[in-house]
Design a protein around this motif. Structure first.
Motif, mmCIF file in Angstrom:
data_model
loop_
_atom_site.group_PDB
_atom_site.id
_atom_site.type_symbol
_atom_site.label_atom_id
_atom_site.label_comp_id
_atom_site.label_asym_id
_atom_site.label_seq_id
_atom_site.Cartn_x
_atom_site.Cartn_y
_atom_site.Cartn_z
ATOM 1 N N TYR A 59 2.482 -14.050 -0.895
ATOM 2 C CA TYR A 59 1.440 -13.845 -1.911
ATOM 3 C C TYR A 59 0.314 -12.979 -1.345
ATOM 4 C CZ TYR A 59 -2.767 -14.992 -4.619
ATOM 5 O OH TYR A 59 -3.945 -14.917 -5.329
ATOM 6 N N ALA A 60 -0.117 -13.269 -0.114
ATOM 7 C CA ALA A 60 -1.197 -12.494 0.510
ATOM 8 C C ALA A 60 -0.805 -11.035 0.679
ATOM 9 C CB ALA A 60 -1.556 -13.102 1.863
ATOM 10 N N ASP A 61 0.464 -10.766 1.017
ATOM 11 C CA ASP A 61 0.923 -9.381 1.177
ATOM 12 C C ASP A 61 0.787 -8.614 -0.134
ATOM 13 O OD1 ASP A 61 1.516 -9.824 3.821
ATOM 14 O OD2 ASP A 61 3.666 -10.150 3.487
ATOM 15 N N THR A 62 1.154 -9.256 -1.237
ATOM 16 C CA THR A 62 1.050 -8.582 -2.536
ATOM 17 C C THR A 62 -0.410 -8.352 -2.919
ATOM 18 O OG1 THR A 62 3.147 -9.529 -3.292
ATOM 19 C CG2 THR A 62 1.637 -8.749 -4.983
ATOM 20 N N VAL A 63 -1.252 -9.341 -2.693
ATOM 21 C CA VAL A 63 -2.679 -9.194 -3.002
ATOM 22 C C VAL A 63 -3.304 -8.113 -2.121
ATOM 23 C CG1 VAL A 63 -4.919 -10.358 -3.045
ATOM 24 C CG2 VAL A 63 -2.881 -11.556 -3.831
ATOM 25 N N ASN A 64 -2.839 -8.014 -0.875
ATOM 26 C CA ASN A 64 -3.320 -6.964 0.023
ATOM 27 C C ASN A 64 -3.011 -5.580 -0.551
ATOM 28 O OD1 ASN A 64 -4.310 -6.075 2.779
ATOM 29 N ND2 ASN A 64 -2.252 -5.211 2.822
ATOM 30 N N ASN A 65 -1.767 -5.410 -1.021
ATOM 31 C CA ASN A 65 -1.394 -4.132 -1.634
ATOM 32 C C ASN A 65 -2.213 -3.865 -2.893
ATOM 33 O OD1 ASN A 65 0.558 -4.110 0.357
ATOM 34 N ND2 ASN A 65 2.210 -3.492 -0.998
ATOM 35 N N LEU A 66 -2.463 -4.918 -3.658
ATOM 36 C CA LEU A 66 -3.289 -4.791 -4.856
ATOM 37 C C LEU A 66 -4.685 -4.313 -4.495
ATOM 38 C CD1 LEU A 66 -3.860 -5.333 -7.883
ATOM 39 C CD2 LEU A 66 -4.339 -7.714 -7.266
ATOM 40 N N ALA A 67 -5.258 -4.891 -3.455
ATOM 41 C CA ALA A 67 -6.611 -4.501 -3.021
ATOM 42 C C ALA A 67 -6.649 -3.040 -2.588
ATOM 43 C CB ALA A 67 -7.066 -5.405 -1.882
ATOM 44 N N ILE A 68 -5.629 -2.604 -1.837
ATOM 45 C CA ILE A 68 -5.604 -1.213 -1.370
ATOM 46 C C ILE A 68 -5.441 -0.255 -2.550
ATOM 47 C CG2 ILE A 68 -4.299 0.450 0.016
ATOM 48 C CD1 ILE A 68 -3.675 -1.871 1.942
#
Length: 416
Positions: free
Chosen positions: A90-99
Motif C-alpha cells: 500500500y505504501a509503495d502505491t501511495v508513494n507513486n501517487l505522491a510523486i
C-alpha cells in the motif's frame, strides 16, 4: 483464484516485454485487458487486481500522463488498504501517487501522501531503511517545490544523517541527497552551503565512477549558476566550462541544449572579465545558431548583442557598436520598434556610448529604452526602474545630482 489466472500471467509477461521495449501504448492495452479478465470473473476485489491496477498507473506515469496515473494509483491504494491494511505494498502505491502529484505541481497533496508513506515505512522498515530515507528525500523535494526551503533542508539533512548510518545506501543515492540539499540551500539564498553540497554530490558521483553521466553534468551546471549568484565568477566559469565539455561529448554541436550551455559559458566569461574567451564562445554560438535556427532567429540577434559586450570589454568600441546596431536592426525587424527586447539593445547601446564618453548619445539611448518600457511593461515594472537608475547613474557621474535624484526617487517608489 480462478482458472483464468493462467491467461492473466501470460498477459503480464507480454505487458512486461512491451513495457521493457518502450511500447507503452501496447502495454496499456494489455494492462486494460488484464483488468478486464478480473472483471469478467467477478474477482476485482483482490490484492492481485490492485497490483495490476498499480502497474497500469506506472505505465501512464512513464508516459507523462499523470492525471491518469493518479486515477489508477488511487484505486489501487484503496483496494490494497481494504485487502491488507496499511501494508508496504500500500505504501509503495501511495508513494507513486505522491510523486505523480509532484510531477503535476500539486505540492500540498504530494506532501500529505509522502508524509503518510514515511510513517508506514518507519514503523515497518525502521528509520534507516533506504525506502524510509527516500521518503524523507521526497518530502524535502516537495518542500522545495513549495518554496519552503528551511523545511526542505531539514528533511534532506535528516535523510543524510540516516543514509550515513545505513549500509545499504549507495554513493549515487548519497549524491542525490547532497544535490537536492544544494538546491534547497540555493533556493533559500545560502549560496556557500549550496556550493558545498553540490560539490559533495559531484564527489560521490566520482567515487561511484559515474561522472560521465547526465546527472553529473546537470549538477555541474547548477553549481556554476550558484557560484555566479555568489559572485564567484571565475569558479562559475570553471564549472560551466566543464559542463559544456561534457555536454559536447553527450550530444551533437547542433543540439540546442549544447548551444544554450555554450552561450551561458560566454556570458559567464564576460562577467569574469575573460573577454577574449567570451567572444570565442559567442562566435561559435553565432555560427551554430545560423546553421540550426537561421540568422533571422532572435537567438542570433541576442548573440550579436552579447558579442557587443565582449568587444566593449576588449575596448574595441567600434566593433561593439557595430554588433549592437546589427542586433538592434534584426530585433526591430522581427518584433517591431516597441518591443521590450528592443529596449534591451538600446540599454546596451547606452552603456557603450557611456563608456566612450558620448554622454548625449548614451542619454538618448536610455531614454529610448525608457519610452519603450513605459509603453510595453508599464511605469511600475522593475525593468522601468532599472532604466531610471541607469539614467541617474549617468547624471551622477557628471555631477548633475538634482537631475539624478529625480530619477532615483521614482525608481525607489517603484521598488517599494
Amino acid at each position: 483464484m480462478g482458472f483464468y489466472f493462467a491467461e492473466v500471467r501470460k498477459l503480464r509477461r507480454e505487458l512486461q516485454a512491451a513495457y521493457g521495449a518502450g511500447e507503452y501504448k501496447k502495454a496499456l492495452i494489455l494492462g486494460k485487458n488484464i483488468l478486464q479478465k478480473y472483471m469478467e470473473n467477478d474477482d476485482a476485489n483482490t490484492m492481485e487486481y490492485a497490483s495490476d491496477m498499480h502497474n497500469l498507473g506506472v505505465i501512464f506515469d512513464t508516459m507523462g500522463m499523470y492525471p491518469k496515473a493518479v486515477e489508477y494509483y488511487k484505486k489501487a491504494a484503496v483496494l490494497k488498504r481494504d485487502c491488507s491494511g496499511e501494508s508496504l505494498s500500500y505504501a509503495d502505491t501511495v508513494n507513486n501517487l505522491a510523486i505523480a502529484y509532484n510531477n503535476m505541481g500539486e505540492g500540498e497533496k504530494a506532501r500529505r501522501f509522502h508524509g503518510e508513506v514515511l510513517k508506514i515505512r518507519e514503523a515497518k522498515l525502521g528509520k534507516d531503511h533506504p525506502d524510509t530515507i527516500y521518503s524523507l528525500f521526497h518530502l524535502g523535494n516537495t518542500e522545495e517545490d513549495l518554496q519552503q526551503y528551511e523545511k526542505a533542508v531539514e528533511y534532506h539533512q535528516q535523510a543524510l544523517e540516516r543514509a550515513r548510518r545505513s549500509t545499504d545506501f549507495s554513493k549515487e543515492d548519497m549524491a542525490d541527497i547532497f544535490a537536492s540539499l544544494g538546491a534547497a540551500y540555493d533556493g533559500g539564498g545560502n549560496y556557500r552551503r549550496s556550493i558545498s553540497s553540490y560539490e559533495k554530490a559531484l564527489d560521490f558521483m566520482e567515487k561511484a565512477g559515474v561522472e560521465e553521466s547526465f546527472c553529473y553534468m546537470i549538477w555541474t551546471l547548477s553549481l556554476a549558476e550558484v557560484c555566479e549568484k555568489a559572485g564567484w565568477n571565475e569558479l562559475a566559469v570553471e564549472y560551466c566550462e566543464k559542463a559544456v565539455q561534457m555536454r559536447r561529448k553527450m550530444m551533437q554541436d547542433s543540439h540546442l541544449d549544447y548551444i544554450n550551455s555554450l552561450n551561458s559559458l560566454g556570458i559567464l566569461c564576460c562577467k569574469a572579465g575573460m573577454f577574449a574567451k567570451s567572444l570565442q564562445c559567442h562566435e561559435e554560438v553565432l555560427r551554430l545558431v545560423q546553421e540550426v535556427l537561421g540568422s533571422d532567429h532572435l537567438f542570433y540577434a541576442d548573440t550579436l548583442n552579447n558579442m557587443s559586450a565582449d568587444y566593449s570589454g576588449m575596448n574595441e568600441m567600434e566593433k561593439a557598436l557595430e554588433a549592437n546596431a546589427e542586433a538592434l536592426r534584426r530585433k526591430e525587424a522581427a518584433l517591431g520598434q516597441s518591443h521590450p527586447q528592443v529596449a534591451v539593445c538600446y540599454m546596451s547601446r547606452g552603456r557603450l556610448y557611456e563608456k566612450m564618453g558620448r554622454d548625449t548619445d548614451a542619454l538618448a539611448a536610455y531614454e529610448k529604452a525608457l519610452l519603450i518600457r513605459r509603453d510595453a511593461v508599464g511605469r511600475m515594472d522593475p525593468l522601468y526602474a532599472d532604466t531610471l537608475e541607469q539614467i541617474a547613474g549617468l547624471f551622477t557621474a557628471k555631477g548633475a545630482y538634482e537631475a539624478a535624484a529625480e530619477y532615483l526617487q521614482e525608481a525607489l517608489y517603484i521598488r517599494r
